[in-house]
Design a protein around this motif. Structure first.
Motif, mmCIF file in Angstrom:
data_model
loop_
_atom_site.group_PDB
_atom_site.id
_atom_site.type_symbol
_atom_site.label_atom_id
_atom_site.label_comp_id
_atom_site.label_asym_id
_atom_site.label_seq_id
_atom_site.Cartn_x
_atom_site.Cartn_y
_atom_site.Cartn_z
ATOM 1 N N TYR A 61 59.384 60.127 -83.161
ATOM 2 C CA TYR A 61 60.830 60.331 -82.979
ATOM 3 C C TYR A 61 61.620 59.296 -83.779
ATOM 4 O O TYR A 61 62.836 59.195 -83.679
ATOM 5 C CB TYR A 61 61.203 60.312 -81.494
ATOM 6 C CG TYR A 61 60.845 61.636 -80.849
ATOM 7 C CD1 TYR A 61 61.729 62.710 -80.895
ATOM 8 C CD2 TYR A 61 59.602 61.838 -80.279
ATOM 9 C CE1 TYR A 61 61.389 63.945 -80.367
ATOM 10 C CE2 TYR A 61 59.248 63.068 -79.742
ATOM 11 C CZ TYR A 61 60.148 64.114 -79.795
ATOM 12 O OH TYR A 61 59.807 65.334 -79.283
ATOM 13 N N ARG A 195 64.210 72.580 -81.610
ATOM 14 C CA ARG A 195 64.535 71.810 -80.417
ATOM 15 C C ARG A 195 65.278 70.579 -80.949
ATOM 16 O O ARG A 195 64.753 69.849 -81.797
ATOM 17 C CB ARG A 195 63.237 71.435 -79.702
ATOM 18 C CG ARG A 195 63.410 70.573 -78.437
ATOM 19 C CD ARG A 195 63.115 69.135 -78.726
ATOM 20 N NE ARG A 195 63.082 68.307 -77.532
ATOM 21 C CZ ARG A 195 63.124 66.977 -77.564
ATOM 22 N NH1 ARG A 195 63.176 66.335 -78.706
ATOM 23 N NH2 ARG A 195 63.095 66.289 -76.459
ATOM 24 N N VAL A 198 67.913 64.816 -78.161
ATOM 25 C CA VAL A 198 69.104 64.097 -77.636
ATOM 26 C C VAL A 198 70.412 64.476 -78.360
ATOM 27 O O VAL A 198 71.192 63.602 -78.740
ATOM 28 C CB VAL A 198 68.903 62.567 -77.635
ATOM 29 C CG1 VAL A 198 67.774 62.197 -76.696
ATOM 30 C CG2 VAL A 198 68.617 61.971 -79.018
HETATM 31 C C1 GLC Z 1 63.925 62.331 -76.758
HETATM 32 C C2 GLC Z 1 62.451 62.525 -76.990
HETATM 33 C C3 GLC Z 1 61.756 61.228 -76.722
HETATM 34 C C4 GLC Z 1 62.299 60.198 -77.693
HETATM 35 C C5 GLC Z 1 63.823 60.119 -77.618
HETATM 36 C C6 GLC Z 1 64.393 59.374 -78.779
HETATM 37 O O1 GLC Z 1 64.234 62.016 -75.448
HETATM 38 O O2 GLC Z 1 61.973 63.568 -76.189
HETATM 39 O O3 GLC Z 1 60.373 61.330 -76.807
HETATM 40 O O4 GLC Z 1 61.766 58.953 -77.402
HETATM 41 O O5 GLC Z 1 64.413 61.379 -77.642
HETATM 42 O O6 GLC Z 1 64.248 60.107 -79.959
#
Ligand code: GLC
Length: 550
Positions: A61, A195, A198
């Motif tokens: 991520y 998807r 955030v």
């Molecule tokens: C989302 C992802 C998570 C990641 C965060 C920052 O919540 O699902 O795994 O750490 O975003 O990108």
């Protein structure tokens, strides 16, 4: 947009799905190898977590290049082969777009650091306040403050997550243009779903100020401009296609915004993930605590989202598990004593609701938290930060590890348990994260328990395809304050589907409302054999049962 209401999406965490090279890390070819397994399950789309080049500080991520593949996961040929072969099975791909932030190793950030003004404007850089304190008092969601020093300058960059995940400035039109190009790039590669990570925190306030609560969420969550940004992205990328499915991951959102994000008339996204129902075992809202889940709260939240989203014409993503969550079997059931009942009851509860169900790898075979013995077995950055802060707050190592065992994101990230050979058939090498000890009794090949659960998932997935009442029916709760049973009715063209889910091991019963009893009932599906609907309906441990009423 096409009607996707009959579809079920499967989430594969590539790093832990299947390793075909022996390096201990799952890869794209591993997902391809398992396509027949996935087709047999009946799913329509696979959401793959990030496999782009990344230093892996936050397991991908922290993206260093949005339009390439990390060699660790495979090559372009592997990707193309995956798309093509999946298509033959009637399965398409959903990719994870992490557009709120880039890795600090991304060339944009590197150029910004080297002094290029254009790229400095890609990020959120601010000077310290007059008294020398950080630009704002906001907290990072992974612990600590949300600002770090920007190179040798007198500025700081904003990172709502890890220090290596720098937030992009979506208010800069050039940034948006670059990001929409990324989405279009993958659309051209044959990707049919996205998807968006955030995505409801991309619209920071224009002027950044200290937060009264010292946390800051209100200054960047669900701000009005987020909806503008998403509509623009829709218009300039996936909205130009007929058949794309999109889901936004929404941090701390509300039903009101959920409706806005997902009502098709607004042309934002197909649906959203919200997380309130997965915080019902947080003591005083703090994740790093342990507490039995609050069943009443769980039902109230599910009911609020079911009713509210339907009323506003929004659409929910339905899920218990993902790569950030401990296994639902451990949180809401008893996988030790009732593995099949627990897993099938939880599955039925959400698969028959209004929304799109997501199956997270391994839940279809009853996987559980690994219960690692020491902190060294955990890899996740958030877990290690939390452990440190628990110790700093005076907890003993023993008490801290008990919390980690229940709450760590690694609980959901353990390698997929394919068979009972070494490392559960996930890899011939050393797995990057330890395989849970129960792989001999929970796996896709030799386990009777897992087979029962998987067969049940297949039925639920098929029922959604076959029955408009599951796809489109209205939702209404039945006796919402029942202490151990979550019951609801779906209604469609005069027909009703009554779903009864018992969340505890002790027997209990529920009084069925007269207007439902007066209807002709037939048993549809359950985990305790053929049942008949009676006025006082008894339910066994973690029992689930659904009846069609005419
Ligand atoms: C989302 C992802 C998570 C990641 C965060 C920052 O919540 O699902 O795994 O750490 O975003 O990108």
């Amino acid at each position: 947009m096409n009607n996707f209401h009959d579809k079920v999406i499967y989430q594969a965490y590539p790093k832990s799905y299947k390793d075909t090279t022996g390096n201990g890390i799952g890869d794209l070819n591993g997902v391809r190898e398992k396509l027949p397994y996935l087709a047999d399950l009946g799913i329509d789309m696979i959401w793959l977590n990030p496999f782009y080049p990344s230093p892996q500080n936050d397991n991908g991520y922290d993206v260093a290049d949005y339009t390439d593949i990390d060699p660790m996961f495979g090559s372009w040929d592997d990707f193309d082969a995956l798309v093509e072969e999946a298509d033959k099975h009637g399965i398409s791909l959903m990719l994870d777009m992490v557009l709120n932030h880039t890795s600090t190793e991304h060339t944009w950030f590197q150029k910004a650091l080297a002094g290029e003004k254009k790229y400095q404007d890609f990020y959120i850089l601010r000077e310290a306040q007059e008294d020398g304190s950080l630009p704002t008092n906001w907290e990072s969601k992974f612990g600590g403050k949300a600002w770090s020093k920007f190179g040798e300058t007198d500025k700081y960059y904003l990172h709502l997550y890890d220090v290596t995940q720098a937030d992009l400035d979506w208010r800069n039109p050039e940034v948006r243009e670059e990001l929409f190009k990324v989405v279009n790039f993958w659309l051209e590669k044959g990707v049919k779903g996205f998807r968006f990570d955030v995505i409801n925190v991309i619209g920071k306030d224009e002027e950044l100020k200290d937060a009264e609560d010292g946390v800051g969420k209100a200054h960047y969550t669900d701000t009005p401009i987020v909806h503008d940004f998403i509509r623009e992205m829709n218009e300039k990328s996936y909205g130009q296609y007929e058949d794309i499915i999109t889901v936004g991951e929404m941090s701390s959102t509300t039903v009101e915004h959920g409706v806005k994000y997902s009502n098709p008339d607004r042309k934002e996204m197909s649906m959203i993930f919200s997380f309130h129902h997965l915080k019902v075992d947080y003591k005083d809202g703090d994740k790093w605590t342990t507490m039995p889940f609050d069943f009443n709260e769980l039902k109230t939240i599910l009911d609020e989202w079911q009713s509210g989203m339907a009323e506003g014409g929004g659409w929910n993503a339905l899920f218990w598990n993902n790569h950030d969550q401990p296994r639902a079997n451990n949180r809401f059931g008893d996988p030790e004593n009732y593995p099949v009942e627990t897993a099938t009851m939880l599955a039925q509860t959400i698969h028959l609701l209004r929304g799109t169900p997501y199956v997270y790898q391994g839940e279809e075979i009853g996987m559980t938290n690994p219960n690692y013995a020491t902190i060294d077995d955990y890899v996740d950055v958030e877990t290690h930060n939390a452990y440190k802060s628990l110790l700093e707050n005076g907890l003993s190592e023993d008490d801290a590890i008990e919390i980690i065992k229940e709450k760590s994101r690694d609980n959901g990230r353990t390698p997929m348990q394919w068979d009972d050979s070494e490392h559960a058939g996930f890899t011939t090498g050393e797995p990057w994260l330890k395989v849970p000890e129960n792989y001999k009794t929970i796996n896709t090949t030799t386990s009777e328990t897992s087979k029962k659960i998987r067969d049940y998932y297949k039925k639920l997935i098929q029922l959604r395809k076959d029955m408009p009442i599951i796809q489109e029916g209205d939702y209404e709760a039945v006796e919402l304050d029942h202490p151990s049973i979550f019951a609801y009715v779906r209604t469609y063209k005069g027909e009703k589907l009554l779903v009864l889910n018992h969340f505890y091991a002790e027997e209990d019963s529920i009084d069925i409302p007269k207007e439902l009893l007066d209807m002709e009932s037939s048993y549809l599906i359950g985990n305790s054999g053929d049942r008949e609907l009676t006025s006082t309906f008894k339910m066994g441990p973690f029992e689930t049962a659904a009846f069609l009423l005419n």
